[in-house]
Motif scaffolding. Sequence first.
Motif, mmCIF file in Angstrom:
data_model
loop_
_atom_site.group_PDB
_atom_site.id
_atom_site.type_symbol
_atom_site.label_atom_id
_atom_site.label_comp_id
_atom_site.label_asym_id
_atom_site.label_seq_id
_atom_site.Cartn_x
_atom_site.Cartn_y
_atom_site.Cartn_z
ATOM 1 N N LYS A 225 -14.180 13.577 4.536
ATOM 2 C CA LYS A 225 -13.709 12.538 3.594
ATOM 3 C C LYS A 225 -13.492 13.372 2.233
ATOM 4 O O LYS A 225 -12.853 13.141 1.443
ATOM 5 C CB LYS A 225 -14.556 11.393 3.392
ATOM 6 C CG LYS A 225 -13.928 10.336 2.494
ATOM 7 C CD LYS A 225 -14.867 9.190 2.028
ATOM 8 C CE LYS A 225 -14.136 8.497 1.553
ATOM 9 N NZ LYS A 225 -14.884 7.510 0.349
ATOM 10 N N LEU A 226 -14.606 14.231 2.065
ATOM 11 C CA LEU A 226 -14.473 15.108 0.803
ATOM 12 C C LEU A 226 -13.164 15.882 0.561
ATOM 13 O O LEU A 226 -12.628 16.200 -0.495
ATOM 14 C CB LEU A 226 -15.738 15.885 0.819
ATOM 15 C CG LEU A 226 -17.098 15.187 0.517
ATOM 16 C CD1 LEU A 226 -17.961 16.371 0.633
ATOM 17 C CD2 LEU A 226 -17.275 14.215 -0.423
ATOM 18 N N LYS A 227 -12.512 16.126 1.589
ATOM 19 C CA LYS A 227 -11.305 17.185 1.554
ATOM 20 C C LYS A 227 -10.187 16.760 0.923
ATOM 21 O O LYS A 227 -9.500 17.299 0.233
ATOM 22 C CB LYS A 227 -11.106 17.555 3.064
ATOM 23 C CG LYS A 227 -12.252 18.569 3.642
ATOM 24 C CD LYS A 227 -11.747 18.900 5.108
ATOM 25 C CE LYS A 227 -10.538 19.583 5.335
ATOM 26 N NZ LYS A 227 -10.750 21.224 4.900
ATOM 27 N N SER A 228 -10.053 15.190 1.343
ATOM 28 C CA SER A 228 -9.059 14.600 0.729
ATOM 29 C C SER A 228 -9.290 13.945 -0.800
ATOM 30 O O SER A 228 -8.261 13.334 -1.437
ATOM 31 C CB SER A 228 -8.582 13.371 1.502
ATOM 32 O OG SER A 228 -9.788 12.087 1.720
ATOM 33 N N ASP A 229 -10.458 14.196 -1.277
ATOM 34 C CA ASP A 229 -10.903 13.584 -2.580
ATOM 35 C C ASP A 229 -10.601 14.794 -3.395
ATOM 36 O O ASP A 229 -11.667 15.468 -3.885
ATOM 37 C CB ASP A 229 -12.165 12.907 -2.491
ATOM 38 C CG ASP A 229 -12.644 12.166 -3.821
ATOM 39 O OD1 ASP A 229 -12.032 12.491 -4.934
ATOM 40 O OD2 ASP A 229 -13.451 11.185 -3.713
ATOM 41 N N THR B 89 -10.876 9.291 -7.578
ATOM 42 C CA THR B 89 -12.041 9.232 -6.780
ATOM 43 C C THR B 89 -12.678 7.998 -6.994
ATOM 44 O O THR B 89 -12.820 7.618 -8.178
ATOM 45 C CB THR B 89 -12.902 10.503 -7.181
ATOM 46 O OG1 THR B 89 -14.196 10.262 -6.300
ATOM 47 C CG2 THR B 89 -13.321 10.368 -8.701
ATOM 48 N N PRO B 90 -13.290 7.512 -6.066
ATOM 49 C CA PRO B 90 -14.238 6.289 -6.129
ATOM 50 C C PRO B 90 -15.662 6.699 -6.620
ATOM 51 O O PRO B 90 -16.525 6.086 -6.931
ATOM 52 C CB PRO B 90 -14.413 5.600 -4.605
ATOM 53 C CG PRO B 90 -14.280 6.985 -3.972
ATOM 54 C CD PRO B 90 -13.052 7.904 -4.635
ATOM 55 N N LEU C 127 0.845 -1.148 0.069
ATOM 56 C CA LEU C 127 0.010 0.095 0.132
ATOM 57 C C LEU C 127 0.860 1.207 0.012
ATOM 58 O O LEU C 127 1.802 1.438 0.548
ATOM 59 C CB LEU C 127 -0.970 0.034 1.122
ATOM 60 C CG LEU C 127 -1.833 -0.967 1.372
ATOM 61 C CD1 LEU C 127 -2.820 -0.982 2.558
ATOM 62 C CD2 LEU C 127 -2.737 -1.129 0.071
ATOM 63 N N LYS C 128 0.475 2.153 -0.879
ATOM 64 C CA LYS C 128 1.107 3.580 -0.846
ATOM 65 C C LYS C 128 0.209 4.625 -1.114
ATOM 66 O O LYS C 128 -0.758 4.406 -1.806
ATOM 67 C CB LYS C 128 2.225 3.504 -2.146
ATOM 68 C CG LYS C 128 3.521 2.762 -1.760
ATOM 69 C CD LYS C 128 4.471 2.936 -2.889
ATOM 70 C CE LYS C 128 6.007 2.255 -2.428
ATOM 71 N NZ LYS C 128 6.874 2.409 -3.564
ATOM 72 N N GLU C 129 0.432 5.777 -0.659
ATOM 73 C CA GLU C 129 -0.397 6.926 -0.764
ATOM 74 C C GLU C 129 -0.211 7.453 -2.115
ATOM 75 O O GLU C 129 1.059 7.465 -2.687
ATOM 76 C CB GLU C 129 0.192 7.935 0.540
ATOM 77 C CG GLU C 129 -0.750 9.183 0.226
ATOM 78 C CD GLU C 129 -0.197 10.504 1.149
ATOM 79 O OE1 GLU C 129 -0.987 11.453 1.109
ATOM 80 O OE2 GLU C 129 0.733 10.088 1.698
ATOM 81 N N SER C 130 -1.278 8.161 -2.771
ATOM 82 C CA SER C 130 -1.219 8.679 -4.025
ATOM 83 C C SER C 130 -1.664 9.931 -3.929
ATOM 84 O O SER C 130 -2.501 10.410 -3.379
ATOM 85 C CB SER C 130 -2.187 7.745 -4.829
ATOM 86 O OG SER C 130 -2.409 8.398 -6.388
ATOM 87 N N GLY D 295 -15.125 4.577 -10.406
ATOM 88 C CA GLY D 295 -13.906 4.810 -10.224
ATOM 89 C C GLY D 295 -13.518 5.971 -11.295
ATOM 90 O O GLY D 295 -13.812 5.395 -12.379
ATOM 91 N N GLY D 296 -12.870 6.984 -10.886
ATOM 92 C CA GLY D 296 -12.403 7.930 -12.033
ATOM 93 C C GLY D 296 -11.208 8.379 -11.614
ATOM 94 O O GLY D 296 -10.822 8.496 -10.492
ATOM 95 N N LYS D 297 -10.550 9.027 -12.776
ATOM 96 C CA LYS D 297 -9.300 9.561 -12.739
ATOM 97 C C LYS D 297 -8.976 10.949 -13.504
ATOM 98 O O LYS D 297 -9.246 10.774 -14.580
ATOM 99 C CB LYS D 297 -7.960 8.686 -12.980
ATOM 100 C CG LYS D 297 -6.535 9.312 -12.676
ATOM 101 C CD LYS D 297 -5.662 8.452 -13.395
ATOM 102 C CE LYS D 297 -3.998 8.948 -13.207
ATOM 103 N NZ LYS D 297 -3.264 7.888 -13.579
#
Length: 441
Positions: A76-80, A17-18, A9-12, A407-409
Amino acid sequence: MGGMIPIKLKESKEKITPFGGAIVLSELLKSLGIRDYIDKNLPLPKSNAGLLPSSKIIPVLLSMILGGRGYSDVDKLKSDKALCEIFNLKVVPDSTTIGRFFKEYSGESLSVANSTSIKAIGTLLSTIAIKSLKHLNKKEVTLDIDATYMQVYNEEAKICYKGFKSYSSLCCFVSDIGYCIDEEFREGNISAVTGILSQLKRASDKLSLSGIKVSGFRSDSAAYQADIINYCNSAGIEFYIGADKDISILNGIANISEDSWRPYKDRYGSLVDNEEVSEFIHSMNKSKESFRVVVLKKKLIKPSLSIPELLGDNYVYKAIATNSTKSAEEVVHFYNKRGECEYYIKEAKYGFDLNHLPSGSLGANGLWFKVGMLAYNLIIFLKNNILQSDFVNRQVKSIRYLILSIGGKLISHGRQIILKLCCDLGMLKRIQFWRNECLKI
Protein backbone atom coordinates in the motif's frame (compact mmCIF):
# COMPACT_ATOMS: atom_id res chain seq x y z
CA MET A 1 -34.59 5.72 0.90
CA GLY A 2 -32.17 3.29 -0.77
CA GLY A 3 -29.64 3.91 -3.50
CA MET A 4 -26.01 4.89 -3.70
CA ILE A 5 -24.67 8.11 -2.21
CA PRO A 6 -24.56 10.61 -5.11
CA ILE A 7 -20.77 11.02 -5.15
CA LYS A 8 -18.59 10.06 -8.12
CA LEU A 9 -15.23 8.37 -7.60
CA LYS A 10 -12.13 9.30 -9.58
CA GLU A 11 -8.47 8.42 -9.33
CA SER A 12 -6.28 11.26 -8.05
CA LYS A 13 -2.70 11.88 -9.12
CA GLU A 14 -2.20 14.42 -6.34
CA LYS A 15 0.12 13.66 -3.45
CA ILE A 16 -2.49 12.99 -0.80
CA THR A 17 -2.00 10.72 2.22
CA PRO A 18 -4.25 9.59 5.05
CA PHE A 19 -1.15 9.70 7.30
CA GLY A 20 -0.08 13.34 7.19
CA GLY A 21 0.48 13.40 10.95
CA ALA A 22 3.19 10.78 10.51
CA ILE A 23 5.58 13.62 9.62
CA VAL A 24 6.34 13.71 13.37
CA LEU A 25 7.40 10.08 13.17
CA SER A 26 9.51 10.85 10.11
CA GLU A 27 11.33 13.59 12.03
CA LEU A 28 11.92 11.17 14.90
CA LEU A 29 13.41 8.46 12.67
CA LYS A 30 15.71 11.04 11.13
CA SER A 31 16.81 12.47 14.50
CA LEU A 32 17.52 8.99 15.87
CA GLY A 33 19.49 8.04 12.74
CA ILE A 34 17.44 4.90 12.15
CA ARG A 35 18.10 4.66 8.40
CA ASP A 36 21.86 5.20 8.72
CA TYR A 37 22.13 2.68 11.54
CA ILE A 38 20.31 -0.01 9.56
CA ASP A 39 22.45 0.47 6.47
CA LYS A 40 25.67 0.42 8.49
CA ASN A 41 24.87 -2.60 10.65
CA LEU A 42 22.76 -4.97 8.55
CA PRO A 43 24.34 -7.04 5.75
CA LEU A 44 24.60 -5.13 2.49
CA PRO A 45 23.13 -6.55 -0.74
CA LYS A 46 25.23 -9.14 -2.54
CA SER A 47 25.29 -7.11 -5.74
CA ASN A 48 25.88 -3.44 -6.47
CA ALA A 49 22.44 -3.24 -8.01
CA GLY A 50 20.76 -4.42 -4.81
CA LEU A 51 18.78 -2.14 -2.54
CA LEU A 52 20.11 -1.12 0.87
CA PRO A 53 18.63 -2.97 3.87
CA SER A 54 16.83 0.16 5.09
CA SER A 55 14.69 0.08 1.93
CA LYS A 56 13.19 -3.21 3.19
CA ILE A 57 13.17 -2.60 6.94
CA ILE A 58 11.74 0.93 7.10
CA PRO A 59 8.64 0.19 4.96
CA VAL A 60 7.86 -2.77 7.24
CA LEU A 61 8.48 -0.64 10.33
CA LEU A 62 6.25 2.11 8.97
CA SER A 63 3.53 -0.34 7.94
CA MET A 64 3.47 -1.85 11.44
CA ILE A 65 3.15 1.54 13.13
CA LEU A 66 0.39 2.67 10.77
CA GLY A 67 -1.64 -0.52 11.22
CA GLY A 68 -0.33 -2.99 8.62
CA ARG A 69 -0.35 -6.69 9.30
CA GLY A 70 1.89 -8.68 6.95
CA TYR A 71 4.29 -8.39 4.02
CA SER A 72 1.49 -7.71 1.54
CA ASP A 73 0.29 -4.64 3.47
CA VAL A 74 3.59 -2.92 2.67
CA ASP A 75 2.46 -2.74 -0.97
CA LYS A 76 0.00 0.00 0.00
CA LEU A 77 2.92 2.34 0.69
CA LYS A 78 3.99 2.22 -2.97
CA SER A 79 0.86 4.06 -4.08
CA ASP A 80 1.07 6.66 -1.29
CA LYS A 81 3.46 9.09 -2.99
CA ALA A 82 3.03 11.74 -0.31
CA LEU A 83 3.97 9.37 2.51
CA CYS A 84 6.94 8.06 0.53
CA GLU A 85 8.17 11.61 0.10
CA ILE A 86 7.63 12.47 3.77
CA PHE A 87 9.78 9.46 4.76
CA ASN A 88 12.22 9.83 1.87
CA LEU A 89 11.34 6.37 0.54
CA LYS A 90 12.72 6.66 -2.97
CA VAL A 91 12.03 2.99 -3.71
CA VAL A 92 9.58 0.69 -1.92
CA PRO A 93 10.23 -2.95 -2.88
CA ASP A 94 7.23 -5.17 -3.45
CA SER A 95 6.15 -7.47 -0.63
CA THR A 96 7.63 -10.56 -2.32
CA THR A 97 11.09 -8.97 -2.36
CA ILE A 98 10.76 -7.93 1.26
CA GLY A 99 9.64 -11.44 2.25
CA ARG A 100 12.72 -12.95 0.56
CA PHE A 101 14.97 -10.44 2.33
CA PHE A 102 13.54 -11.29 5.75
CA LYS A 103 14.07 -15.00 5.16
CA GLU A 104 17.54 -14.71 3.61
CA TYR A 105 19.04 -12.25 6.09
CA SER A 106 17.58 -13.61 9.33
CA GLY A 107 19.38 -16.95 9.65
CA GLU A 108 17.81 -20.37 9.90
CA SER A 109 19.64 -21.89 12.87
CA LEU A 110 17.70 -23.33 15.80
CA SER A 111 18.56 -20.18 17.72
CA VAL A 112 18.09 -17.09 15.56
CA ALA A 113 19.65 -14.86 18.23
CA ASN A 114 23.04 -15.01 16.47
CA SER A 115 21.73 -13.68 13.15
CA THR A 116 23.62 -10.48 12.23
CA SER A 117 20.41 -8.72 11.20
CA ILE A 118 18.46 -9.75 14.28
CA LYS A 119 21.31 -8.80 16.62
CA ALA A 120 21.64 -5.42 14.92
CA ILE A 121 17.93 -4.62 15.29
CA GLY A 122 18.13 -5.85 18.90
CA THR A 123 20.96 -3.43 19.61
CA LEU A 124 18.96 -0.61 18.05
CA LEU A 125 16.01 -1.61 20.23
CA SER A 126 18.02 -1.17 23.43
CA THR A 127 19.87 1.93 22.16
CA ILE A 128 16.57 3.78 21.66
CA ALA A 129 15.34 2.74 25.11
CA ILE A 130 18.57 3.83 26.81
CA LYS A 131 18.64 7.16 24.95
CA SER A 132 15.16 7.91 26.24
CA LEU A 133 15.96 6.80 29.79
CA LYS A 134 18.96 9.12 29.87
CA HIS A 135 16.89 11.95 28.38
CA LEU A 136 14.35 11.34 31.16
CA ASN A 137 17.23 11.32 33.69
CA LYS A 138 16.53 7.81 34.94
CA LYS A 139 19.38 6.61 37.17
CA GLU A 140 17.84 3.33 38.34
CA VAL A 141 15.28 0.96 36.83
CA THR A 142 13.43 -2.24 37.61
CA LEU A 143 13.31 -4.95 34.94
CA ASP A 144 10.42 -7.34 34.26
CA ILE A 145 10.91 -10.50 32.20
CA ASP A 146 8.17 -12.69 30.77
CA ALA A 147 7.64 -15.10 27.87
CA THR A 148 4.81 -14.90 25.36
CA TYR A 149 3.57 -17.34 22.71
CA MET A 150 2.20 -16.82 19.19
CA GLN A 151 0.07 -19.64 17.79
CA VAL A 152 0.94 -20.69 14.22
CA TYR A 153 -0.12 -23.48 11.89
CA ASN A 154 2.95 -24.33 9.84
CA GLU A 155 4.18 -27.92 10.07
CA GLU A 156 7.72 -27.08 11.27
CA ALA A 157 6.58 -25.16 14.36
CA LYS A 158 6.92 -26.85 17.73
CA ILE A 159 4.19 -27.48 20.29
CA CYS A 160 4.41 -25.27 23.38
CA TYR A 161 3.42 -26.22 26.93
CA LYS A 162 -0.05 -24.83 26.27
CA GLY A 163 -0.64 -27.56 23.70
CA PHE A 164 -0.56 -25.71 20.38
CA LYS A 165 2.09 -25.05 17.72
CA SER A 166 3.77 -21.76 18.30
CA TYR A 167 6.80 -19.54 18.36
CA SER A 168 7.74 -17.74 21.53
CA SER A 169 9.48 -14.57 22.63
CA LEU A 170 11.25 -13.84 25.90
CA CYS A 171 10.92 -10.11 26.58
CA CYS A 172 12.64 -7.86 29.10
CA PHE A 173 10.91 -4.55 29.85
CA VAL A 174 11.79 -1.46 31.85
CA SER A 175 9.01 -1.12 34.41
CA ASP A 176 6.80 1.97 34.65
CA ILE A 177 7.90 3.27 31.23
CA GLY A 178 7.55 0.07 29.20
CA TYR A 179 10.60 0.01 26.94
CA CYS A 180 11.65 -3.39 25.67
CA ILE A 181 15.37 -3.51 26.49
CA ASP A 182 15.96 -7.07 25.21
CA GLU A 183 13.99 -9.63 23.19
CA GLU A 184 14.78 -13.23 22.24
CA PHE A 185 12.67 -15.02 19.62
CA ARG A 186 12.65 -18.82 19.65
CA GLU A 187 10.82 -22.08 19.06
CA GLY A 188 7.59 -22.57 20.95
CA ASN A 189 8.74 -25.69 22.75
CA ILE A 190 11.61 -23.94 24.54
CA SER A 191 10.79 -23.76 28.23
CA ALA A 192 9.94 -20.37 29.72
CA VAL A 193 12.65 -20.95 32.35
CA THR A 194 15.35 -21.07 29.66
CA GLY A 195 17.39 -17.95 28.94
CA ILE A 196 16.10 -15.70 31.74
CA LEU A 197 19.47 -15.34 33.46
CA SER A 198 21.27 -14.66 30.17
CA GLN A 199 18.71 -12.02 29.23
CA LEU A 200 18.86 -10.38 32.65
CA LYS A 201 22.66 -10.18 32.40
CA ARG A 202 22.53 -8.77 28.85
CA ALA A 203 20.01 -6.11 29.81
CA SER A 204 21.89 -5.21 33.00
CA ASP A 205 25.18 -4.89 31.10
CA LYS A 206 23.64 -2.65 28.44
CA LEU A 207 22.14 -0.36 31.06
CA SER A 208 25.15 -0.23 33.35
CA LEU A 209 27.44 0.71 30.45
CA SER A 210 25.21 3.76 30.05
CA GLY A 211 25.30 4.64 33.72
CA ILE A 212 21.85 3.25 34.55
CA LYS A 213 21.65 0.82 37.47
CA VAL A 214 19.29 -2.14 37.54
CA SER A 215 18.00 -1.88 41.10
CA GLY A 216 15.13 -4.37 40.86
CA PHE A 217 14.04 -7.50 39.01
CA ARG A 218 10.59 -9.10 38.90
CA SER A 219 9.40 -12.31 37.33
CA ASP A 220 6.93 -15.12 37.79
CA SER A 221 8.04 -18.55 38.99
CA ALA A 222 9.90 -19.24 35.72
CA ALA A 223 12.77 -17.25 37.27
CA TYR A 224 12.70 -19.16 40.56
CA GLN A 225 16.19 -20.51 39.99
CA ALA A 226 19.21 -20.54 42.31
CA ASP A 227 21.50 -19.13 39.59
CA ILE A 228 19.23 -16.11 39.11
CA ILE A 229 18.92 -15.49 42.84
CA ASN A 230 22.70 -15.77 43.24
CA TYR A 231 23.28 -13.34 40.37
CA CYS A 232 20.85 -10.77 41.79
CA ASN A 233 22.50 -10.96 45.21
CA SER A 234 25.98 -10.54 43.74
CA ALA A 235 24.89 -7.66 41.48
CA GLY A 236 23.02 -5.78 44.22
CA ILE A 237 19.64 -6.28 42.54
CA GLU A 238 16.50 -6.60 44.63
CA PHE A 239 14.52 -9.56 43.28
CA TYR A 240 10.81 -10.28 43.53
CA ILE A 241 10.20 -13.72 42.07
CA GLY A 242 7.13 -15.91 42.26
CA ALA A 243 8.23 -19.01 44.19
CA ASP A 244 7.39 -22.50 42.97
CA LYS A 245 5.03 -24.06 45.48
CA ASP A 246 7.15 -27.20 45.73
CA ILE A 247 7.26 -29.42 48.82
CA SER A 248 9.86 -27.25 50.57
CA ILE A 249 7.83 -24.05 50.06
CA LEU A 250 4.63 -25.80 51.15
CA ASN A 251 6.37 -27.05 54.27
CA GLY A 252 7.60 -23.53 54.97
CA ILE A 253 4.04 -22.21 54.66
CA ALA A 254 2.69 -24.98 56.88
CA ASN A 255 5.23 -24.12 59.58
CA ILE A 256 4.22 -20.45 59.81
CA SER A 257 2.73 -20.03 63.25
CA GLU A 258 -0.87 -18.91 63.43
CA ASP A 259 -0.01 -15.71 65.32
CA SER A 260 2.46 -14.69 62.57
CA TRP A 261 -0.32 -14.06 60.07
CA ARG A 262 -1.68 -10.52 59.95
CA PRO A 263 -4.47 -8.87 57.94
CA TYR A 264 -3.38 -7.78 54.48
CA LYS A 265 -3.80 -4.20 53.31
CA ASP A 266 -3.78 -3.23 49.64
CA ARG A 267 -1.49 -0.53 48.27
CA TYR A 268 -4.06 2.12 49.22
CA GLY A 269 -3.97 1.04 52.86
CA SER A 270 -7.39 -0.62 52.88
CA LEU A 271 -7.89 -4.00 54.54
CA VAL A 272 -8.66 -6.81 52.10
CA ASP A 273 -11.31 -9.27 53.26
CA ASN A 274 -10.20 -12.87 53.83
CA GLU A 275 -6.52 -12.21 53.02
CA GLU A 276 -3.53 -12.41 55.35
CA VAL A 277 0.22 -12.03 54.91
CA SER A 278 3.27 -13.53 56.57
CA GLU A 279 6.79 -14.71 55.70
CA PHE A 280 9.60 -17.16 56.45
CA ILE A 281 13.29 -17.57 55.65
CA HIS A 282 14.20 -20.09 52.97
CA SER A 283 17.10 -21.30 50.84
CA MET A 284 17.54 -23.53 47.79
CA ASN A 285 20.08 -26.32 47.37
CA LYS A 286 22.31 -24.18 45.13
CA SER A 287 21.52 -20.71 46.46
CA LYS A 288 24.49 -19.11 48.21
CA GLU A 289 22.38 -17.08 50.62
CA SER A 290 19.03 -17.56 52.27
CA PHE A 291 16.16 -15.25 51.34
CA ARG A 292 12.70 -14.25 52.47
CA VAL A 293 9.55 -15.87 51.16
CA VAL A 294 6.57 -13.56 51.61
CA VAL A 295 3.27 -15.42 51.59
CA LEU A 296 -0.20 -14.06 50.88
CA LYS A 297 -3.05 -16.39 51.73
CA LYS A 298 -6.64 -16.00 50.65
CA LYS A 299 -9.55 -17.85 52.23
CA LEU A 300 -11.88 -19.64 49.84
CA ILE A 301 -15.47 -18.62 50.58
CA LYS A 302 -16.86 -21.37 48.37
CA PRO A 303 -15.13 -24.62 47.37
CA SER A 304 -13.75 -24.43 43.82
CA LEU A 305 -12.48 -27.31 41.72
CA SER A 306 -10.47 -24.87 39.62
CA ILE A 307 -8.44 -23.70 42.66
CA PRO A 308 -6.71 -26.60 44.42
CA GLU A 309 -6.51 -26.43 48.22
CA LEU A 310 -2.74 -26.57 48.61
CA LEU A 311 -2.70 -27.51 52.27
CA GLY A 312 -6.24 -28.78 52.69
CA ASP A 313 -7.22 -25.75 54.75
CA ASN A 314 -9.50 -23.80 52.40
CA TYR A 315 -6.80 -21.25 51.59
CA VAL A 316 -4.91 -20.49 48.41
CA TYR A 317 -1.38 -19.13 48.65
CA LYS A 318 0.89 -16.80 46.71
CA ALA A 319 4.59 -17.07 47.58
CA ILE A 320 7.17 -14.43 46.60
CA ALA A 321 10.92 -14.96 46.97
CA THR A 322 12.79 -11.72 47.70
CA ASN A 323 15.94 -10.23 49.18
CA SER A 324 14.18 -6.90 49.75
CA THR A 325 13.95 -5.25 53.17
CA LYS A 326 10.49 -3.87 52.37
CA SER A 327 7.61 -4.91 54.61
CA ALA A 328 5.77 -8.07 53.58
CA GLU A 329 2.83 -6.02 52.32
CA GLU A 330 5.11 -3.73 50.29
CA VAL A 331 6.74 -6.78 48.73
CA VAL A 332 3.33 -8.04 47.58
CA HIS A 333 2.39 -4.59 46.25
CA PHE A 334 5.64 -4.24 44.33
CA TYR A 335 5.50 -7.77 42.95
CA ASN A 336 1.92 -7.27 41.76
CA LYS A 337 3.10 -4.35 39.61
CA ARG A 338 4.74 -6.90 37.31
CA GLY A 339 1.27 -7.11 35.78
CA GLU A 340 2.43 -4.06 33.80
CA CYS A 341 4.75 -6.41 31.90
CA GLU A 342 1.75 -8.39 30.65
CA TYR A 343 0.22 -5.10 29.52
CA TYR A 344 3.38 -4.16 27.60
CA ILE A 345 3.39 -7.53 25.85
CA LYS A 346 -0.28 -7.17 25.00
CA GLU A 347 0.30 -3.66 23.61
CA ALA A 348 3.16 -4.92 21.44
CA LYS A 349 1.36 -8.04 20.19
CA TYR A 350 -2.03 -6.53 19.50
CA GLY A 351 -1.11 -2.88 18.92
CA PHE A 352 1.38 -3.86 16.21
CA ASP A 353 -0.29 -7.18 15.28
CA LEU A 354 2.72 -9.25 16.32
CA ASN A 355 0.37 -12.03 17.34
CA HIS A 356 0.30 -12.93 13.64
CA LEU A 357 3.56 -14.01 12.03
CA PRO A 358 3.94 -13.79 8.23
CA SER A 359 6.29 -16.69 7.47
CA GLY A 360 6.85 -20.39 7.94
CA SER A 361 10.49 -19.61 8.71
CA LEU A 362 11.74 -19.29 12.28
CA GLY A 363 14.40 -16.78 11.24
CA ALA A 364 12.10 -14.60 9.12
CA ASN A 365 9.54 -14.49 11.91
CA GLY A 366 12.30 -13.67 14.39
CA LEU A 367 13.41 -10.67 12.34
CA TRP A 368 9.77 -9.63 11.80
CA PHE A 369 9.07 -9.76 15.55
CA LYS A 370 12.24 -7.81 16.34
CA VAL A 371 11.26 -5.06 13.88
CA GLY A 372 7.83 -5.05 15.52
CA MET A 373 9.40 -4.49 18.93
CA LEU A 374 11.45 -1.68 17.38
CA ALA A 375 8.18 -0.11 16.20
CA TYR A 376 6.81 -0.54 19.72
CA ASN A 377 9.85 1.17 21.30
CA LEU A 378 9.67 4.04 18.82
CA ILE A 379 6.08 4.77 19.85
CA ILE A 380 7.06 4.59 23.53
CA PHE A 381 9.87 7.06 22.74
CA LEU A 382 7.48 9.30 20.83
CA LYS A 383 5.01 9.36 23.72
CA ASN A 384 7.54 9.96 26.51
CA ASN A 385 10.00 12.33 24.85
CA ILE A 386 8.03 14.16 22.15
CA LEU A 387 4.26 14.08 22.65
CA GLN A 388 4.19 14.00 26.49
CA SER A 389 1.23 15.59 28.35
CA ASP A 390 -2.07 14.04 27.24
CA PHE A 391 -0.50 11.25 25.18
CA VAL A 392 1.96 9.52 27.55
CA ASN A 393 -0.58 6.91 28.66
CA ARG A 394 -2.28 6.47 25.30
CA GLN A 395 -2.21 3.14 23.47
CA VAL A 396 -0.72 3.01 20.00
CA LYS A 397 -4.17 2.75 18.43
CA SER A 398 -5.02 6.15 19.96
CA ILE A 399 -1.75 7.68 18.72
CA ARG A 400 -2.48 6.22 15.30
CA TYR A 401 -6.03 7.59 15.25
CA LEU A 402 -5.49 11.02 16.83
CA ILE A 403 -2.11 12.02 15.38
CA LEU A 404 -0.71 9.80 12.64
CA SER A 405 -4.00 9.44 10.74
CA ILE A 406 -4.44 13.10 9.88
CA GLY A 407 -5.04 13.61 6.18
CA GLY A 408 -2.34 15.54 4.37
CA LYS A 409 -1.59 16.94 0.92
CA LEU A 410 1.90 17.71 -0.38
CA ILE A 411 2.23 20.65 -2.73
CA SER A 412 5.17 22.51 -4.23
CA HIS A 413 5.16 26.29 -3.94
CA GLY A 414 8.15 28.02 -5.42
CA ARG A 415 11.12 26.21 -3.95
CA GLN A 416 9.18 25.02 -0.93
CA ILE A 417 7.38 21.74 -0.30
CA ILE A 418 4.32 22.30 1.86
CA LEU A 419 2.30 19.66 3.72
CA LYS A 420 -1.30 20.80 4.20
CA LEU A 421 -2.91 18.94 7.10
CA CYS A 422 -6.61 18.33 7.57
CA CYS A 423 -6.84 19.39 11.21
CA ASP A 424 -7.65 22.42 13.34
CA LEU A 425 -5.14 25.17 14.08
CA GLY A 426 -4.48 23.85 17.58
CA MET A 427 -3.38 20.44 16.33
CA LEU A 428 -1.35 22.05 13.54
CA LYS A 429 0.60 24.05 16.12
CA ARG A 430 1.15 20.96 18.24
CA ILE A 431 2.51 18.99 15.29
CA GLN A 432 4.94 21.78 14.48
CA PHE A 433 6.00 21.90 18.13
CA TRP A 434 6.55 18.12 18.16
CA ARG A 435 8.65 18.37 15.00
CA ASN A 436 10.86 20.93 16.74
CA GLU A 437 11.15 18.66 19.78
CA CYS A 438 12.45 15.88 17.53
CA LEU A 439 15.35 18.12 16.49
CA LYS A 440 16.47 18.31 20.16
CA ILE A 441 16.94 14.53 20.44
